[in-house]
Design an enzyme around this catalytic site. Sequence first.
Site, short mmCIF file in Angstrom:
data_model
loop_
_atom_site.label_atom_id
_atom_site.label_comp_id
_atom_site.label_asym_id
_atom_site.label_seq_id
_atom_site.Cartn_x
_atom_site.Cartn_y
_atom_site.Cartn_z
N LEU A 138 -14.80 -15.72 68.66
CA LEU A 138 -14.28 -15.24 67.35
C LEU A 138 -14.91 -14.63 66.40
CD1 LEU A 138 -12.14 -18.39 66.44
CD2 LEU A 138 -11.25 -16.39 67.58
N GLY A 143 -24.18 -16.43 60.12
CA GLY A 143 -25.83 -17.02 59.98
C GLY A 143 -25.81 -18.38 60.66
N ASP A 168 -22.12 -19.09 47.99
CA ASP A 168 -22.01 -17.86 48.81
C ASP A 168 -20.67 -17.38 48.97
OD1 ASP A 168 -23.21 -16.15 50.69
OD2 ASP A 168 -23.05 -17.20 52.52
N LYS A 188 -19.35 -14.28 64.85
CA LYS A 188 -20.70 -14.58 64.67
C LYS A 188 -21.15 -14.37 63.14
CE LYS A 188 -25.32 -13.80 66.47
NZ LYS A 188 -26.30 -12.97 67.26
N VAL A 225 -18.90 -18.43 66.82
CA VAL A 225 -17.77 -19.09 66.60
C VAL A 225 -16.98 -18.69 67.59
CG1 VAL A 225 -15.73 -19.54 64.92
CG2 VAL A 225 -18.05 -18.70 64.28
#
Length: 871
Positions: free
Chosen positions: A576, A580, A692, A578, A584
């Site tokens: 699905l 950090g 974040d 990528k 995924v």
Amino acid sequence: MKNLRGLLLAFLVLSLGISDFLRAQDQQGFISLDCGLQADESPYTEPLTKLTFTSDADFIKSGKSGKIQNVPGMEYIKPYTVLRYFPDGVRNCYTLIVIQGTNYLIVAMFTYGNYDNLNTHPKFDLYLGPNIWTTVDLQRNVNGTRAEIIHIPRSTSLQICLVKTGTTTPLISALELRPLRNNTYIPQSGSLKTLFRVHLTDSKETVRYPEDVHDRLWSPFFMPEWRLLRTSLTVNTSDDNGYDIPEDVVVTAATPANVSSPLTISWNLETPDDLVYAYLHVAEIQSLRENDTREFNISAGQDVNYGPVSPDEFLVGTLFNTSPVKCEGGTCHLQLIKTPKSTLPPLLNAIEAFITVEFPQSETNANDVLAIKSIETSYGLSRISWQGDPCVPQQLLWDGLTCEYTNMSTPPRIHSLDLSSSELTGIIVPEIQNLTELKKLDFSNNNLTGGVPEFLAKMKSLLVINLSGNNLSGSVPQALLNKVKNGLKLNIQGNPNLCFSSSCNKKKNSIMLPVVASLASLAAIIAMIALLFVCIKRRSSSRKGPSPSQQSIETIKKRYTYAEVLAMTKKFERVLGKGGFGMVYHGYINGTEEVAVKLLSPSSAQGYKEFKTEVELLLRVYHTNLVSLVGYCDEKDHLALIYQYMVNGDLKKHFSGSSIISWVDRLNIAVDAASGLEYLHIGCKPLIVHRDVKSSNILLDDQLQAKLADFGLSRSFPIGDESHVSTLVAGTFGYLDHEYYQTNRLSEKSDVYSFGVVLLEIITNKPVIDHNRDMPHIAEWVKLMLTRGDISNIMDPKLQGVYDSGSAWKALELAMTCVNPSSLKRPNMSHVVHELKECLVSENNRTRDIDTSRSMDINLSFGTDVNPKAR
């Protein structure tokens, strides 16, 4: 002489004589609701009037749809053939978003049409907010009636309510709002309820929109005793007074057939004490010869005289009484009387008459209304009585509330809120603290979870709190316990997981009703922690960061083995994305439930500490706008987080790709993301800072509902009064709060800054950092563009200008406030959510204001004895 009402009933149909392109006008600001139209039906253009109507379903939460039967001798345009009726409740209210301080013409239409086969014509009251507007009597007006008023709303929300007064069922066919110029129709006090509006002509044509840009209804009226004047020349209607009288209304006029007689119009009032305003529209429509003079005085009784008046040639003017007039005996006589030097009789083109309606009762305090409606929304309450103003009129007070009343001119305040046994779920919502005069709060016998919030101790007015019979957990805030010692009555009985210390392992006897934690439950929790501790300790010591033996994860969520992770992802078949943390993958649980599996990469910059942070946070929070953790894997060197699958991926992908998200969808996404942050800041104890917030961490489901994700960098604040914590800087460049970066002092306002950057992305569809711009950072670039004053160069060109400029400006100003360099000048997330919801309301209102063209008359009378008659 023949009564005007009889003539009005004969003129039922408006002839359509002018081409469509000449009639095309702007319906900007119009609200046209077809009451009873099914919610799933699209807005439509009524074929005869060319006005655009939409369903009323979004503006009211009660009522049922009905359809009238054919009425012999009557023809109704489409909006008046269906209706909404209200068999339940006493008061049922429409809530409309309006511009505060704007003068509106408000029209409500009522047609019974034996929709229920009972032949029982209803009678009921119509309210504007907490004040009565008029009584609707369809027993007297069996073919239908029209209620009309000119009113200036006191707020941005206007409530129009139907109130049951007897055994019959209230109903409504259509609801229409038309903005007027603010320098017109201004009474000394109150609002203006329309008695009649006529233009003097022998034709059968009723004039309304688009000839009248404000969609006022001008019915034809003429008497045999009068002489008709008509012109084919242009009459200038661009009068500086702003009344915008349509030319079709003033190209004809009446004068007395006997040149020596006055022109007299009389009408009866429903109540002798009514105060009247009359507006006379006059234009000389004859080319006068050199020796001709038309001059007259206006008389409305012994004490009311005005003149002399000499109408301007082919230029309309409006004459009106600046003070209201009381008509002796309830009958008004208006006379235009020729002066001695006049060679021509008086002339009148059109006339409007109104009575004043006072609205003395103030609405409930606006902040209290906003708070109680937010509470209603948060808990999904659906109470038939919770419509209209919460506190007034007092006989229609919302169930579960008590209010304090000072006088009619002072807004009432909400003093107690009783939602006991209301099947409430979720947390004790922070909106409660906005009821700043609340003295009693009763949430007993529900299914509330989470902790007892600290803000309850900060509500100075609270005297009684009843939270008994729920599933609250954690410790009672010490500040709240201190208030108990000072007289606060606190009832928390029946919450088995609630205690009175941070350790939650001591029984306190000094509280009114102590809560004892179950020893069996405590033992089970300890055993689970110990088991997990052993499992974690077996993990490879080669992993970076604190060892699992030092930091364990407490959880009640599903723990999966690595073999199960392999099976659910089909050995990581579908990628699905990528991040950090690592890759995924897409997967299925039990072959049906779609999930996203985030697998920790051995080379990941993030490690076990952030894995642990994210798991522990997601295990103790729940909100519809936070991504849900389905489970996790913690087996030797294999770490994985398993989330609900979000079909539409992250928000950043939509901005960088070819897809186009409408302005209303963007606002919905912004509201969702802001609501998730608001929950972290206010709904969690201790509060959580995400750290974040960025567009790639906002995920979208199949309905484009937004959910915040990626909590690996999140920080909880210690319990206490600290407004910030000192911490190493973490976050993403471009979204990172400069003040936090420079001082290492983290607060929830750091999230507000990051959200402001995301909001600018949503508005502009520009990259956060672009070194090809004069100002690389998006906030600085927008600031530069704002100096040029043109929002079109800031908005995403993909929107093609399809947005409400007011909502766009408001969202842009909000975003720039969020990215203010000083955290003290940034709003909190509750304010952000509120402002974004207002933007959303404005945009939804715009979609209903669709341009249309021509018009046709309605075939309803004004009612009995409120129409003028000639003498």
